[in-house]
Motif scaffolding. Structure first.
Motif, mmCIF file in Angstrom:
data_model
loop_
_atom_site.group_PDB
_atom_site.id
_atom_site.type_symbol
_atom_site.label_atom_id
_atom_site.label_comp_id
_atom_site.label_asym_id
_atom_site.label_seq_id
_atom_site.Cartn_x
_atom_site.Cartn_y
_atom_site.Cartn_z
ATOM 1 N N ARG A 14 -5.264 1.346 2.136
ATOM 2 C CA ARG A 14 -5.607 -0.076 2.069
ATOM 3 C C ARG A 14 -5.378 -0.768 3.419
ATOM 4 O O ARG A 14 -6.128 -1.683 3.802
ATOM 5 C CB ARG A 14 -4.798 -0.755 0.964
ATOM 6 C CG ARG A 14 -4.917 -2.271 0.898
ATOM 7 C CD ARG A 14 -6.321 -2.772 0.553
ATOM 8 N NE ARG A 14 -6.376 -4.212 0.683
ATOM 9 C CZ ARG A 14 -6.048 -5.067 -0.279
ATOM 10 N NH1 ARG A 14 -5.658 -4.614 -1.463
ATOM 11 N NH2 ARG A 14 -6.122 -6.358 -0.086
ATOM 12 N N SER A 42 -0.298 -1.188 -0.767
ATOM 13 C CA SER A 42 0.547 -0.079 -0.312
ATOM 14 C C SER A 42 -0.051 1.288 -0.613
ATOM 15 O O SER A 42 0.598 2.308 -0.403
ATOM 16 C CB SER A 42 1.944 -0.181 -0.954
ATOM 17 O OG SER A 42 1.851 -0.137 -2.366
ATOM 18 N N TYR A 81 -7.814 -1.030 -3.738
ATOM 19 C CA TYR A 81 -6.446 -0.588 -3.964
ATOM 20 C C TYR A 81 -5.410 -1.666 -3.656
ATOM 21 O O TYR A 81 -5.629 -2.566 -2.852
ATOM 22 C CB TYR A 81 -6.149 0.637 -3.090
ATOM 23 C CG TYR A 81 -6.995 1.835 -3.426
ATOM 24 C CD1 TYR A 81 -6.787 2.550 -4.599
ATOM 25 C CD2 TYR A 81 -8.014 2.250 -2.571
ATOM 26 C CE1 TYR A 81 -7.568 3.654 -4.905
ATOM 27 C CE2 TYR A 81 -8.795 3.353 -2.865
ATOM 28 C CZ TYR A 81 -8.573 4.053 -4.039
ATOM 29 O OH TYR A 81 -9.353 5.133 -4.339
ATOM 30 N N HIS A 82 -4.258 -1.505 -4.287
ATOM 31 C CA HIS A 82 -3.089 -2.317 -3.969
ATOM 32 C C HIS A 82 -2.718 -2.078 -2.498
ATOM 33 O O HIS A 82 -2.928 -0.991 -1.972
ATOM 34 C CB HIS A 82 -1.923 -1.905 -4.886
ATOM 35 C CG HIS A 82 -0.710 -2.755 -4.739
ATOM 36 N ND1 HIS A 82 0.264 -2.496 -3.781
ATOM 37 C CD2 HIS A 82 -0.292 -3.856 -5.412
ATOM 38 C CE1 HIS A 82 1.218 -3.405 -3.884
ATOM 39 N NE2 HIS A 82 0.907 -4.242 -4.849
ATOM 40 N N GLU A 117 -6.845 -5.778 -7.651
ATOM 41 C CA GLU A 117 -6.218 -4.669 -6.949
ATOM 42 C C GLU A 117 -5.630 -3.707 -7.966
ATOM 43 O O GLU A 117 -5.107 -4.130 -9.007
ATOM 44 C CB GLU A 117 -5.095 -5.167 -6.034
ATOM 45 C CG GLU A 117 -5.575 -6.090 -4.927
ATOM 46 C CD GLU A 117 -4.438 -6.708 -4.144
ATOM 47 O OE1 GLU A 117 -4.657 -7.079 -2.971
ATOM 48 O OE2 GLU A 117 -3.327 -6.828 -4.718
ATOM 49 N N ALA A 118 -5.708 -2.417 -7.677
ATOM 50 C CA ALA A 118 -5.185 -1.402 -8.592
ATOM 51 C C ALA A 118 -4.713 -0.205 -7.786
ATOM 52 O O ALA A 118 -5.067 -0.043 -6.613
ATOM 53 C CB ALA A 118 -6.264 -0.978 -9.596
ATOM 54 N N ILE A 119 -3.915 0.660 -8.412
ATOM 55 C CA ILE A 119 -3.499 1.895 -7.748
ATOM 56 C C ILE A 119 -4.323 3.076 -8.219
ATOM 57 O O ILE A 119 -4.224 4.170 -7.657
ATOM 58 C CB ILE A 119 -2.000 2.185 -7.991
ATOM 59 C CG1 ILE A 119 -1.713 2.455 -9.472
ATOM 60 C CG2 ILE A 119 -1.148 1.037 -7.481
ATOM 61 C CD1 ILE A 119 -0.295 2.915 -9.741
#
Length: 313
Positions: free
Chosen positions: A204, A200, A197-198, A223-225
């Motif tokens: 994470r 924020s 994950y990103h 990174e991804a949401i």
């Protein structure tokens, strides 16, 4: 003095003292906002803001007290509206929910469906964003309830209560060597290209802290949401992934091996957030109880009035 002046002052503070942005948010003109603020200052006999020419530069000390009072007044105006809605139509209205993508995609569908079944005249407005955005939406009353894992407990304007615990899981191709290893370590994971994950989103911070405590620097290649995006790139062979456990479905992710990481990364706590002092309609309490049977109306009422700060899962 009037509510329009209060709204203009409050929005100017929210928009970093940018009157043009405040005017856009309030669908009015910049000169109108400036005039209303000056009229309120003249009536109160103080400067709420210091100025450089026509630009607002900072909030004065008495101005901060004015803003605090305005926040209370505007909160109570919102409460009056909700009280009217509650008693004029007990089972109708709109429930606005602010949450992260992971919660919206994997956790909320069933509670939302149950609420709609029990309150068919209640509409749902779902707002998605990063945890800090979720908090701001509740504070600014864009949403009545917020749900996220990170950041919500950091805002004194919010009452937050833990909802449920969850852990991260490792997802990797079934043929990957680590899928066959009986006991995984953080060193094993740090040696592989990692997709997660990103910073924020979705716990994470806990992932980063776990590696930092072992003085490890994982090689994060993507990174991804969105958990589904992470799983897609794992399937393409870009690396191994770390996702929230609720994002893995045993009947749909049969091509992936999964390993729980709670023993390595620790447990995460999803929380609900409500604006301190806000009046909540019955279906808001009911929705909270659908998220967790621990969140009954009496507990939330105590928390909202300052008698309960938290409880243990």
């Amino acid at each position: 003095m009037n509510l329009h002046q209060f709204r203009f002052v409050q929005e100017a503070a929210r928009r970093g003292l940018n009157l043009t942005e405040a005017a856009k948010a309030l669908h009015t003109s910049q000169p109108g906002v400036s005039k209303a603020i000056i009229e309120l200052e003249e009536e109160l006999g103080i400067d709420i803001f210091t100025r450089h020419g026509k630009r607002l530069k900072r909030i004065t000390e008495p101005g901060q007290h004015v803003l605090d009072s305005i926040a209370i007044i505007m909160r109570e105006v919102g409460n009056l509206k909700r009280i009217g809605e509650q008693y004029s139509a007990q089972d109708t209205g709109t429930l606005s929910i602010a949450t992260t993508h992971t919660q919206a995609r994997y956790v909320l569908p069933l509670p939302v469906a149950k609420l709609r079944e029990q309150y068919p005249k209640v509409n749902i407005s779902l707002h998605q964003g990063a945890p800090d955005q979720v908090a701001r939406m509740v504070i600014e009353e864009t949403a009545e309830i917020g749900i996220a894992t990170e950041s919500l407990a950091n805002y004194p304007e919010l009452v937050t209560l833990p909802c449920y615990e969850w852990q991260h899981v490792l997802v990797l191709p079934a043929t990957h060597p680590l899928a066959k290893k009986e006991r995984l370590t953080l060193e094993d994971i740090a040696s592989e290209p990692l997709i997660t994950y990103h910073p924020s989103f979705t716990g994470r911070t806990r992932i980063d802290n776990a590696f930092a405590q072992r003085q490890l620097t994982p090689r994060v290649v993507l990174e991804a949401i969105d958990s589904d995006v992470i799983k897609t790139y794992v399937r393409l062979g870009l690396g191994i992934g770390i996702v929230a456990e609720m994002a893995v479905a045993a009947d749909k992710d049969t091509d992936l091996a999964t390993r729980p990481l709670g023993q390595l990364l620790g447990q995460n706590v999803a929380r609900i957030a409500l604006k301190r002092g806000a009046y909540l309609r019955d279906f808001v309490y009911h929705f909270a109880s659908l998220l967790s049977d621990r969140l009954d109306k009496n507990l939330i009422l105590k928390a909202m009035t300052g008698h309960v700060a938290d409880y243990e899962l």
